[in-house]
Motif scaffolding. Structure first.
Motif, PDB file in Angstrom:
ATOM      1  N   LYS A  28       0.835  -1.213   0.000  1.00  0.00           N
ATOM      2  CA  LYS A  28       0.000   0.000   0.000  1.00  0.00           C
ATOM      3  C   LYS A  28       0.863   1.254   0.000  1.00  0.00           C
ATOM      4  CE  LYS A  28      -2.671  -2.107   3.355  1.00  0.00           C
ATOM      5  NZ  LYS A  28      -3.641  -2.147   4.435  1.00  0.00           N
ATOM      6  N   ILE A  29       1.871   1.259   0.842  1.00  0.00           N
ATOM      7  CA  ILE A  29       2.759   2.419   0.948  1.00  0.00           C
ATOM      8  C   ILE A  29       3.577   2.593  -0.327  1.00  0.00           C
ATOM      9  CG2 ILE A  29       4.788   3.320   2.175  1.00  0.00           C
ATOM     10  CD1 ILE A  29       3.461   2.212   4.750  1.00  0.00           C
ATOM     11  N   LEU A  30       4.046   1.494  -0.895  1.00  0.00           N
ATOM     12  CA  LEU A  30       4.810   1.558  -2.137  1.00  0.00           C
ATOM     13  C   LEU A  30       3.977   2.175  -3.261  1.00  0.00           C
ATOM     14  CD1 LEU A  30       7.480   0.812  -3.551  1.00  0.00           C
ATOM     15  CD2 LEU A  30       6.416  -1.371  -4.136  1.00  0.00           C
ATOM     16  N   LEU A  31       2.713   1.786  -3.356  1.00  0.00           N
ATOM     17  CA  LEU A  31       1.863   2.346  -4.404  1.00  0.00           C
ATOM     18  C   LEU A  31       1.593   3.832  -4.166  1.00  0.00           C
ATOM     19  CD1 LEU A  31       0.422   1.840  -7.029  1.00  0.00           C
ATOM     20  CD2 LEU A  31      -1.601   1.250  -5.749  1.00  0.00           C
ATOM     21  N   LEU A  32       1.353   4.212  -2.913  1.00  0.00           N
ATOM     22  CA  LEU A  32       1.173   5.640  -2.612  1.00  0.00           C
ATOM     23  C   LEU A  32       2.412   6.431  -3.042  1.00  0.00           C
ATOM     24  CD1 LEU A  32      -0.546   5.955   0.887  1.00  0.00           C
ATOM     25  CD2 LEU A  32      -1.297   6.988  -1.241  1.00  0.00           C
ATOM     26  N   VAL A  39       5.646   9.306   2.104  1.00  0.00           N
ATOM     27  CA  VAL A  39       5.213   8.548   3.270  1.00  0.00           C
ATOM     28  C   VAL A  39       6.452   8.203   4.083  1.00  0.00           C
ATOM     29  CG1 VAL A  39       3.998   6.500   4.105  1.00  0.00           C
ATOM     30  CG2 VAL A  39       3.286   7.572   1.954  1.00  0.00           C
ATOM     31  N   GLY A  40       6.450   8.595   5.352  1.00  0.00           N
ATOM     32  CA  GLY A  40       7.592   8.362   6.226  1.00  0.00           C
ATOM     33  C   GLY A  40       7.760   6.911   6.632  1.00  0.00           C
ATOM     34  N   ASN A  41       8.803   6.655   7.390  1.00  0.00           N
ATOM     35  CA  ASN A  41       9.099   5.298   7.863  1.00  0.00           C
ATOM     36  C   ASN A  41       8.154   4.873   8.976  1.00  0.00           C
ATOM     37  OD1 ASN A  41      11.365   5.078   6.148  1.00  0.00           O
ATOM     38  ND2 ASN A  41      12.602   6.226   7.627  1.00  0.00           N
ATOM     39  N   GLY A  42       7.876   3.569   9.032  1.00  0.00           N
ATOM     40  CA  GLY A  42       7.112   3.001  10.135  1.00  0.00           C
ATOM     41  C   GLY A  42       5.628   3.305  10.124  1.00  0.00           C
ATOM     42  N   CYS A  43       5.082   3.708   8.981  1.00  0.00           N
ATOM     43  CA  CYS A  43       3.650   4.029   8.899  1.00  0.00           C
ATOM     44  C   CYS A  43       2.828   2.768   8.659  1.00  0.00           C
ATOM     45  CB  CYS A  43       3.381   5.032   7.778  1.00  0.00           C
ATOM     46  SG  CYS A  43       4.082   6.654   8.120  1.00  0.00           S
ATOM     47  N   SER A  44       1.554   2.843   9.007  1.00  0.00           N
ATOM     48  CA  SER A  44       0.631   1.739   8.789  1.00  0.00           C
ATOM     49  C   SER A  44      -0.680   2.291   8.248  1.00  0.00           C
ATOM     50  CB  SER A  44       0.387   1.002  10.109  1.00  0.00           C
ATOM     51  OG  SER A  44      -0.425  -0.122   9.894  1.00  0.00           O
ATOM     52  N   ILE A  45      -1.188   1.638   7.199  1.00  0.00           N
ATOM     53  CA  ILE A  45      -2.416   2.092   6.542  1.00  0.00           C
ATOM     54  C   ILE A  45      -3.400   0.936   6.481  1.00  0.00           C
ATOM     55  CG2 ILE A  45      -3.392   2.993   4.401  1.00  0.00           C
ATOM     56  CD1 ILE A  45      -0.609   4.272   3.892  1.00  0.00           C
ATOM     57  N   ALA A  46      -4.599   1.150   7.011  1.00  0.00           N
ATOM     58  CA  ALA A  46      -5.654   0.133   6.978  1.00  0.00           C
ATOM     59  C   ALA A  46      -6.359   0.166   5.629  1.00  0.00           C
ATOM     60  CB  ALA A  46      -6.639   0.368   8.126  1.00  0.00           C
ATOM     61  N   HIS A  47      -7.384  -0.647   5.483  1.00  0.00           N
ATOM     62  CA  HIS A  47      -8.098  -0.751   4.205  1.00  0.00           C
ATOM     63  C   HIS A  47      -9.087   0.401   3.995  1.00  0.00           C
ATOM     64  CE1 HIS A  47     -10.671  -2.681   7.193  1.00  0.00           C
ATOM     65  NE2 HIS A  47     -11.676  -2.325   6.434  1.00  0.00           N
ATOM     66  N   GLY A  48      -9.425   0.639   2.723  1.00  0.00           N
ATOM     67  CA  GLY A  48     -10.439   1.626   2.374  1.00  0.00           C
ATOM     68  C   GLY A  48      -9.952   3.054   2.289  1.00  0.00           C
ATOM     69  N   LEU A  49      -8.644   3.284   2.175  1.00  0.00           N
ATOM     70  CA  LEU A  49      -8.121   4.647   2.076  1.00  0.00           C
ATOM     71  C   LEU A  49      -8.511   5.252   0.736  1.00  0.00           C
ATOM     72  CD1 LEU A  49      -6.370   6.988   3.140  1.00  0.00           C
ATOM     73  CD2 LEU A  49      -4.404   5.855   2.087  1.00  0.00           C
ATOM     74  N   ASP A  50      -9.089   6.447   0.776  1.00  0.00           N
ATOM     75  CA  ASP A  50      -9.516   7.170  -0.424  1.00  0.00           C
ATOM     76  C   ASP A  50      -8.704   8.454  -0.494  1.00  0.00           C
ATOM     77  OD1 ASP A  50     -10.814   8.497  -2.475  1.00  0.00           O
ATOM     78  OD2 ASP A  50     -12.817   8.298  -1.623  1.00  0.00           O
ATOM     79  N   VAL A  51      -7.793   8.551  -1.483  1.00  0.00           N
ATOM     80  CA  VAL A  51      -6.915   9.714  -1.610  1.00  0.00           C
ATOM     81  C   VAL A  51      -7.107  10.357  -2.977  1.00  0.00           C
ATOM     82  CG1 VAL A  51      -4.530  10.541  -1.624  1.00  0.00           C
ATOM     83  CG2 VAL A  51      -5.162   8.660  -0.137  1.00  0.00           C
ATOM     84  N   GLN A  58       1.786  14.476   2.112  1.00  0.00           N
ATOM     85  CA  GLN A  58       3.031  14.212   2.829  1.00  0.00           C
ATOM     86  C   GLN A  58       2.675  13.672   4.204  1.00  0.00           C
ATOM     87  OE1 GLN A  58       5.207  17.893   2.972  1.00  0.00           O
ATOM     88  NE2 GLN A  58       5.770  17.810   0.813  1.00  0.00           N
ATOM     89  N   ILE A  59       3.069  12.427   4.458  1.00  0.00           N
ATOM     90  CA  ILE A  59       2.792  11.763   5.732  1.00  0.00           C
ATOM     91  C   ILE A  59       4.124  11.565   6.444  1.00  0.00           C
ATOM     92  CG2 ILE A  59       1.871   9.688   6.839  1.00  0.00           C
ATOM     93  CD1 ILE A  59       0.117   9.305   4.315  1.00  0.00           C
TER      94      ILE A  59
END
Length: 181
Positions: A28-32, A39-51, A58-59
């Motif tokens: 998910k992070i790679l595609l973003l 996207v910074g280090n150590g982030c976590s993204i759950a399902h259903g993110l709409d961007v 910038q996260i």
């Protein structure tokens, strides 16, 4: 040219949304990132993110974005470190000018300070600033700047008190376990 921009933005939005259901956080992070997001280090993204407009997102490090979050980043969204955005929260940078006869589209940036929490169902609207350590309560609507290390609730969001702890912390977001995965 405008139609091509809209097509690219629509395709990016669809790809990010679909990929958010892949149960591997790094994908998910790679595609973003491939779509231009930072996207910074150590982030976590759950399902259903709409961007929308991920290239304007910038996260920071160690952030957690829960399920079904909307990040409308056309005006630019910047997040500090150790930020939590809970389920069904919305960060919306664009709107319409109500004084324009055609409701002209407007875009304003949103900044989210480190160690902040945007609770479930909260809405952060264009040109707002969530200051460091601020908590925006569930269902609150913030349309202005907030004070650091404070709690805001309601619609419109109002400061109800300062937070007792003003110590920055680490979320360890990448270790979070998502429901349903």
């Amino acid at each position: 040219m405008q139609k091509i921009k809209k097509l690219i933005e629509s395709l990016a939005r669809i790809l990010v949304y679909i990929s958010s259901f892949i149960p591997v956080n790094s994908v998910k992070i790679l595609l973003l990132k491939a779509m231009g997001a930072s996207v910074g280090n150590g982030c976590s993204i759950a399902h259903g993110l709409d961007v929308t407009s991920p290239w304007r997102l910038q996260i920071g490090n160690d952030c957690f974005i829960a399920s079904d979050v909307i990040l409308a980043a056309r005006g630019g969204i910047t997040s500090g470190d150790s930020v939590t955005i809970s389920s069904r929260a919305q960060v919306i940078t664009d709107s319409h000018n109500i004084d324009s006869p055609v409701f002209a589209h407007t875009r304003r940036p949103i900044s989210i300070g480190s160690n902040s929490w945007i609770a479930s169902g909260a809405i952060i609207a264009g040109n707002a600033t969530v200051s460091e350590g601020t908590v925006i309560g569930a269902g609150a609507v913030l349309t202005k700047h907030s004070d650091p290390w404070s709690l805001y609730v309601g619609n419109p969001a109002k400061k109800v008190r300062e937070r007792k702890s003003q110590t920055p912390y680490r979320l360890s977001a990448s270790k979070a376990r998502h429901y349903g995965w």
